[in-house]
Design a protein around this motif. Structure first.
Motif, PDB file in Angstrom:
ATOM      1  N   TYR A 420      -1.280  12.983   2.668  1.00  0.00           N
ATOM      2  CA  TYR A 420      -0.589  13.696   1.600  1.00  0.00           C
ATOM      3  C   TYR A 420      -0.299  15.111   2.078  1.00  0.00           C
ATOM      4  N   ALA A 421       0.883  15.601   1.741  1.00  0.00           N
ATOM      5  CA  ALA A 421       1.257  16.974   2.075  1.00  0.00           C
ATOM      6  C   ALA A 421       2.146  17.510   0.967  1.00  0.00           C
ATOM      7  N   SER A 422       2.003  18.793   0.678  1.00  0.00           N
ATOM      8  CA  SER A 422       2.854  19.405  -0.341  1.00  0.00           C
ATOM      9  C   SER A 422       3.067  20.873  -0.026  1.00  0.00           C
ATOM     10  N   VAL A 423       4.199  21.384  -0.479  1.00  0.00           N
ATOM     11  CA  VAL A 423       4.481  22.818  -0.481  1.00  0.00           C
ATOM     12  C   VAL A 423       4.937  23.165  -1.885  1.00  0.00           C
ATOM     13  N   PHE A 424       4.625  24.370  -2.328  1.00  0.00           N
ATOM     14  CA  PHE A 424       4.947  24.714  -3.709  1.00  0.00           C
ATOM     15  C   PHE A 424       5.155  26.221  -3.832  1.00  0.00           C
ATOM     16  N   ALA A 425       5.861  26.603  -4.892  1.00  0.00           N
ATOM     17  CA  ALA A 425       6.113  28.016  -5.170  1.00  0.00           C
ATOM     18  C   ALA A 425       6.278  28.183  -6.675  1.00  0.00           C
ATOM     19  N   GLU A 426       5.894  29.369  -7.158  1.00  0.00           N
ATOM     20  CA  GLU A 426       5.949  29.638  -8.588  1.00  0.00           C
ATOM     21  C   GLU A 426       6.039  31.141  -8.786  1.00  0.00           C
ATOM     22  N   SER A 440       8.866  26.814 -11.543  1.00  0.00           N
ATOM     23  CA  SER A 440       7.945  26.252 -10.550  1.00  0.00           C
ATOM     24  C   SER A 440       8.642  25.135  -9.795  1.00  0.00           C
ATOM     25  N   ILE A 441       8.253  24.966  -8.545  1.00  0.00           N
ATOM     26  CA  ILE A 441       8.772  23.864  -7.733  1.00  0.00           C
ATOM     27  C   ILE A 441       7.660  23.396  -6.800  1.00  0.00           C
ATOM     28  N   ARG A 442       7.612  22.088  -6.564  1.00  0.00           N
ATOM     29  CA  ARG A 442       6.623  21.509  -5.657  1.00  0.00           C
ATOM     30  C   ARG A 442       7.245  20.298  -4.995  1.00  0.00           C
ATOM     31  N   LEU A 443       7.085  20.161  -3.701  1.00  0.00           N
ATOM     32  CA  LEU A 443       7.587  19.009  -2.949  1.00  0.00           C
ATOM     33  C   LEU A 443       6.401  18.308  -2.322  1.00  0.00           C
ATOM     34  N   GLU A 444       6.250  16.994  -2.614  1.00  0.00           N
ATOM     35  CA  GLU A 444       5.081  16.252  -2.176  1.00  0.00           C
ATOM     36  C   GLU A 444       5.490  14.992  -1.418  1.00  0.00           C
ATOM     37  N   ARG A 445       4.644  14.627  -0.477  1.00  0.00           N
ATOM     38  CA  ARG A 445       4.865  13.385   0.268  1.00  0.00           C
ATOM     39  C   ARG A 445       3.530  12.681   0.469  1.00  0.00           C
ATOM     40  N   GLU A 446       3.510  11.395   0.182  1.00  0.00           N
ATOM     41  CA  GLU A 446       2.310  10.589   0.391  1.00  0.00           C
ATOM     42  C   GLU A 446       2.644   9.388   1.273  1.00  0.00           C
ATOM     43  N   ARG A 447       1.634   8.914   1.973  1.00  0.00           N
ATOM     44  CA  ARG A 447       1.739   7.675   2.734  1.00  0.00           C
ATOM     45  C   ARG A 447       0.405   6.949   2.622  1.00  0.00           C
ATOM     46  N   VAL A 448       0.435   5.687   2.220  1.00  0.00           N
ATOM     47  CA  VAL A 448      -0.779   4.874   2.145  1.00  0.00           C
ATOM     48  C   VAL A 448      -0.569   3.618   2.981  1.00  0.00           C
ATOM     49  N   ALA A 449      -1.644   3.146   3.604  1.00  0.00           N
ATOM     50  CA  ALA A 449      -1.542   1.980   4.481  1.00  0.00           C
ATOM     51  C   ALA A 449      -2.799   1.129   4.340  1.00  0.00           C
ATOM     52  N   VAL A 450      -2.618  -0.198   4.404  1.00  0.00           N
ATOM     53  CA  VAL A 450      -3.722  -1.162   4.336  1.00  0.00           C
ATOM     54  C   VAL A 450      -3.533  -2.176   5.463  1.00  0.00           C
ATOM     55  N   ASP A 451      -4.585  -2.352   6.266  1.00  0.00           N
ATOM     56  CA  ASP A 451      -4.562  -3.331   7.361  1.00  0.00           C
ATOM     57  C   ASP A 451      -5.771  -4.236   7.165  1.00  0.00           C
ATOM     58  N   GLU A 452      -5.529  -5.492   6.763  1.00  0.00           N
ATOM     59  CA  GLU A 452      -6.590  -6.427   6.405  1.00  0.00           C
ATOM     60  C   GLU A 452      -6.844  -7.402   7.547  1.00  0.00           C
ATOM     61  N   THR A 453      -8.138  -7.614   7.856  1.00  0.00           N
ATOM     62  CA  THR A 453      -8.493  -8.577   8.900  1.00  0.00           C
ATOM     63  C   THR A 453      -9.279  -9.766   8.365  1.00  0.00           C
ATOM     64  N   VAL A 454      -9.904  -9.617   7.182  1.00  0.00           N
ATOM     65  CA  VAL A 454     -10.602 -10.719   6.515  1.00  0.00           C
ATOM     66  C   VAL A 454     -10.226 -10.682   5.046  1.00  0.00           C
ATOM     67  N   LYS A 455      -9.875 -11.844   4.488  1.00  0.00           N
ATOM     68  CA  LYS A 455      -9.503 -11.924   3.079  1.00  0.00           C
ATOM     69  C   LYS A 455     -10.458 -12.882   2.364  1.00  0.00           C
ATOM     70  N   PRO A 456     -10.561 -12.775   1.024  1.00  0.00           N
ATOM     71  CA  PRO A 456     -11.435 -13.699   0.282  1.00  0.00           C
ATOM     72  C   PRO A 456     -11.023 -15.148   0.525  1.00  0.00           C
ATOM     73  N   PRO A 457     -11.979 -16.066   0.655  1.00  0.00           N
ATOM     74  CA  PRO A 457     -11.660 -17.450   1.059  1.00  0.00           C
ATOM     75  C   PRO A 457     -10.870 -18.234   0.024  1.00  0.00           C
ATOM     76  N   GLU A 466       0.299  -3.606   5.174  1.00  0.00           N
ATOM     77  CA  GLU A 466       1.347  -2.892   4.454  1.00  0.00           C
ATOM     78  C   GLU A 466       1.171  -1.385   4.619  1.00  0.00           C
ATOM     79  N   ALA A 467       2.302  -0.688   4.605  1.00  0.00           N
ATOM     80  CA  ALA A 467       2.320   0.776   4.598  1.00  0.00           C
ATOM     81  C   ALA A 467       3.524   1.221   3.792  1.00  0.00           C
ATOM     82  N   ASP A 468       3.345   2.260   3.045  1.00  0.00           N
ATOM     83  CA  ASP A 468       4.453   2.740   2.229  1.00  0.00           C
ATOM     84  C   ASP A 468       4.351   4.258   2.089  1.00  0.00           C
ATOM     85  N   ALA A 469       5.504   4.922   2.050  1.00  0.00           N
ATOM     86  CA  ALA A 469       5.554   6.378   1.935  1.00  0.00           C
ATOM     87  C   ALA A 469       6.522   6.765   0.829  1.00  0.00           C
ATOM     88  N   ARG A 470       6.219   7.855   0.169  1.00  0.00           N
ATOM     89  CA  ARG A 470       7.046   8.365  -0.918  1.00  0.00           C
ATOM     90  C   ARG A 470       7.152   9.888  -0.802  1.00  0.00           C
TER      91      ARG A 470
END
Length: 732
Positions: A420-426, A440-457, A466-470
């Motif tokens: 996560y990263a953001s810059v802001f000013a007010e 006020s202004i704020r600009l934010e960016r997030e990225r989350v990622a999941v890498d699974e090697t074992v799943k429930p049977p 999966e990975a996704d950024a906003r």
């Protein structure tokens, strides 16, 4: 000779008045004829018109307001035009065993959904989301998030003991522009700090109560020259009110500060919280009616360890410049042992799930403020955050398997990360006629990622990778006007959002259909109100609010076994929030002797409904945990250095516990659609016998109300009945 800027205006005014008086005297005196200097001169007095000057000391109104709200420019934070409430814990009795109803009694609109185990905290606000683990509320300590992972897993499993806190700040209406993700609000817990000139002292607090309660809190603090320090150690244990509800908590804090000059502060903070608790399990409604102390899961248990290191620096550069910077590292381990519930005469489960989630996070927050002109202020800053959060599960035949036993069969293994990263000013602009405006202004960016090697049977889906950024821009605007003595009207419109979590991308326990991740949930908040101190001893704050919450994320079934995470709908939340405080002794001489009798009341009136949904028949329904009213009130008698005695009450209207507004289950597993209304009364007291010894006592749920305010599809959580405590605090 030069003068400081703040002295120029008074000096010029004094010179001007003196000059005017001198000129008036000269104009009033006739021209002097030639006189014989040997003869005495007859002088006559001239009466000038009487001038009456009246002055009001604005500082007394400011001081009265700051008992209940934050300073308009608080360090590097601009809070003017935002709705910001502060509770000074020194003005009320000691809060024992983290009684959140008492701690947040003066925080309007904050809903406490009780789960009587100290390893999970459930807070909600204005019906914006299920209070489960406080996922829709940003809870911070000294401006640093307390969540497990601020972005990917924003849950609250660890909370400092109330004795280690000095203030509770509640900021809404622009809170996202101050601190970032979460729609609203921010609850910032402010740690106790020694004064720069405080002598060294040691305090030990020893408390006992029913249900096996024992609490000890010990503090050593002081200052010497440029150095200040504070260290505390605490231990709390309780048997709970049900079998397998016993718990233990340990807390340690260390604060070290260095002030090389009056304009600089370097500080170091270390926080450690370790908690362990049994989990007695949830009950159906028929089970609760029959026996609220029943324990369907005598073998389940939860553990939470959280350790955090903070390095900080504040510096004033002169000419209105201020720098505030923080760098933090946190490690949290969240572990549990859970199996299906079984009451008497039912067969025991044949296996249990051992779970371990680790959260290794770090971040930095740097802010720069410049005061300029006459009351204007500008802030700019940036935040960086990163989390590595492995998630693992094992299955075991041993229902009491040890927390660190890894001999079971792996059930789930995921590597998870967030950035996560953001810059802001007010800026606050002071305008003529006591108006002010805050863009006020704020600009934010997030990225989350999941890498699974074992799943429930029992799942047929592929492994999650999966990975996704906003990137999310946020805007806000505040407008206010000061009028009368210490009163202000305020208006704020601001954007907020809830970050995309790991579970929003792909639930690890469902057959997820691959596809595009849902959009993050966003909020647009409007708030207009007025607050102030119109007369001595009275403070009020009343506002109207409207929140449009869009893109709510839910799991939608597309067949019997497969689900997909989608944006299912929008909700609208509107209402009134009011607060009133009055000190009956403030206008009298009793206040001069340090005696106060204060009554307070706050209320949140809420009208919340779904305005759009992909679920048929959902539009018009009330969201979960959105009571039509939440009222809190109390009275405190306080004599400085002698007595603090409080009676407080919390009352909530009936509320749905799920968005469908429908009951769940049938027969022995039935759960009603609504949580019934409830009112709970607490009393607490501190009595200072002398300068060293203080007595503590209190009763929670004074009327022994039998109720619940926490429900999940697996059952309801019985709230705690009447409890009491008593103890002493000794200061040396």
């Amino acid at each position: 000779m030069t003068f400081p800027h703040h002295a120029v205006l008074p000096l010029a005014l004094a010179v001007s008045l003196a000059s005017s008086a001198a000129l008036a005297q000269q104009a009033a005196a006739p021209a002097s004829p030639q006189v014989d200097r040997a003869r005495p001169v007859q002088r006559t007095a001239t009466d000038l018109p009487r001038v009456q000057v009246n002055a009001n000391d604005w500082r007394k109104y400011l001081k009265a307001k700051l008992v209940h709200q934050l300073s308009e420019v608080d360090g590097s934070r601009i809070t003017v035009t935002k709705k910001a409430t502060i509770t000074h814990l020194d003005l009320q009795p000691t809060v024992i065993d983290n009684n959140l109803d008492q701690l947040l009694a003066r925080s309007p609109g904050v809903l406490v959904s009780q789960q009587p185990t100290p390893t999970q905290f459930n807070l909600g606000y204005r019906g914006l989301g299920n209070p489960q683990e406080s996922e829709y509320v940003l809870v911070m300590q000294d401006g640093i998030p307390l969540e497990s992972d601020w972005i990917g897993f924003p849950t609250l499993y660890a909370m400092p003991l109330s004795q280690s806190l000095s203030d509770v700040e509640l900021i809404r209406g622009g809170s996202s522009l101050l601190y970032g993700p979460q729609p609203a609000p921010v609850i910032n817990l402010v740690s106790r700090r020694p004064a720069a000139d405080a002598p060294s002292s040691f305090t030990t607090e020893q408390v006992v109560g029913n249900h096996g309660l024992y609490s000890t809190y010990n503090t050593l603090e002081g200052s010497s020259g440029p150095w200040s320090f504070r260290a505390d150690m605490a231990y709390v244990r309780s048997d709970g009110t049900r079998a397998n509800a016993g718990s233990q908590r340990r807390q340690g804090d260390l604060y070290l500060a260095y002030r090389p000059t009056a304009q600089q502060l370097w500080w170091f903070d270390l926080h450690a919280i370790d908690a362990a608790s049994g989990d007695p399990g949830r009950l159906s409604y028929p089970q609760w009616r029959a026996d609220p102390s029943a324990t369907p899961t005598p073998y389940n248990r939860d553990w939470v360890d959280r350790h955090q290191l903070v390095l900080g620096h504040n510096r004033e550069f002169g000419d209105g410049w201020l720098l505030e910077g923080k760098l933090w590292f946190a490690w949290q381990d969240l572990a549990s042992r859970s199996a299906s519930g079984a009451l008497a005469a039912q067969p025991l489960p044949n296996s249990t799930t051992l779970q371990d989630e680790q959260f290794r996070t770090r971040g930095t927050d740097v802010r720069l403020r410049r005061k300029w002109g006459r009351g204007n202020a500008f802030t700019i800053g940036a935040v960086l955050f990163h989390g590595d959060d492995p998630f693992r599960q094992w299955t075991s035949r041993d229902l009491y398997v040890d927390r660190f036993d890894r001999n079971g069969k792996p059930r789930l293994v995921q590597a998870r990360s967030s950035d996560y990263a953001s810059v802001f000013a007010e800026n606050v602009f002071r305008l003529p006629h006591e108006f002010h405006i805050v863009p006020s202004i704020r600009l934010e960016r997030e990225r989350v990622a999941v890498d699974e090697t074992v799943k429930p049977p029992f799942l047929s889906r592929p492994l999650i990778d999966e990975a996704d950024a906003r990137t999310v821009p946020l805007l806000g605007l505040g407008i206010g006007n000061d009028f009368g003595h210490g009163n202000e009207t305020y208006f704020n419109v601001s954007q907020g959002w809830r970050p995309l979590r790991y579970f929003d991308m792909a639930s690890p326990f469902a057959n997820i259909v691959p596809g595009r991740a849902p959009d993050p949930s966003k909020a647009l908040s409007w708030e207009a109100g007025v607050h102030g101190v119109p007369v001595t001893g009275l403070y009020y704050d009343v506002s109207l609010f409207w929140i449009d919450f869009k893109n709510r994320i839910e799991a939608q079934h597309i067949n019997v076994t497969d689900v997909i995470e989608v944006n299912t709908g929008d909700t609208r939340h509107r209402g009134l929030e009011g607060q009133l405080n009055y000190d009956f002794f403030a206008p009298t001489v009793l206040a001069d002797r340090g005696e106060h009798l204060e009554a307070f009341a706050n209320i949140s009136l809420l009208d919340a409904h779904f305005t759009a949904s992909t679920i048929p028949g959902q539009v018009g329904k009330v969201p979960a945990y959105a009571p039509r009213y939440l009222a809190k009130a109390g009275v405190t008698w306080r004599v400085e250095q002698r007595v603090k005695l409080s009676l407080t009450a919390v009352s909530a209207a009936a509320q749905y516990w799920q968005d469908s507004d429908q009951p769940f289950g049938s027969g022995a597993s039935y759960l009603p659609a609504r949580i019934p209304a409830y009112t709970v009364i607490d009393v607490a007291a501190d009595w200072q016998l002398d300068r060293n010894l203080r007595l503590l006592a209190g009763i929670s749920n004074l009327a022994d109300r039998r109720y619940y305010d926490r429900v999940w599809q697996t059952g309801l959580e019985p709230a705690t009945g009447r409890t009491w405590y008593t103890g002493i605090a000794l200061t040396l």
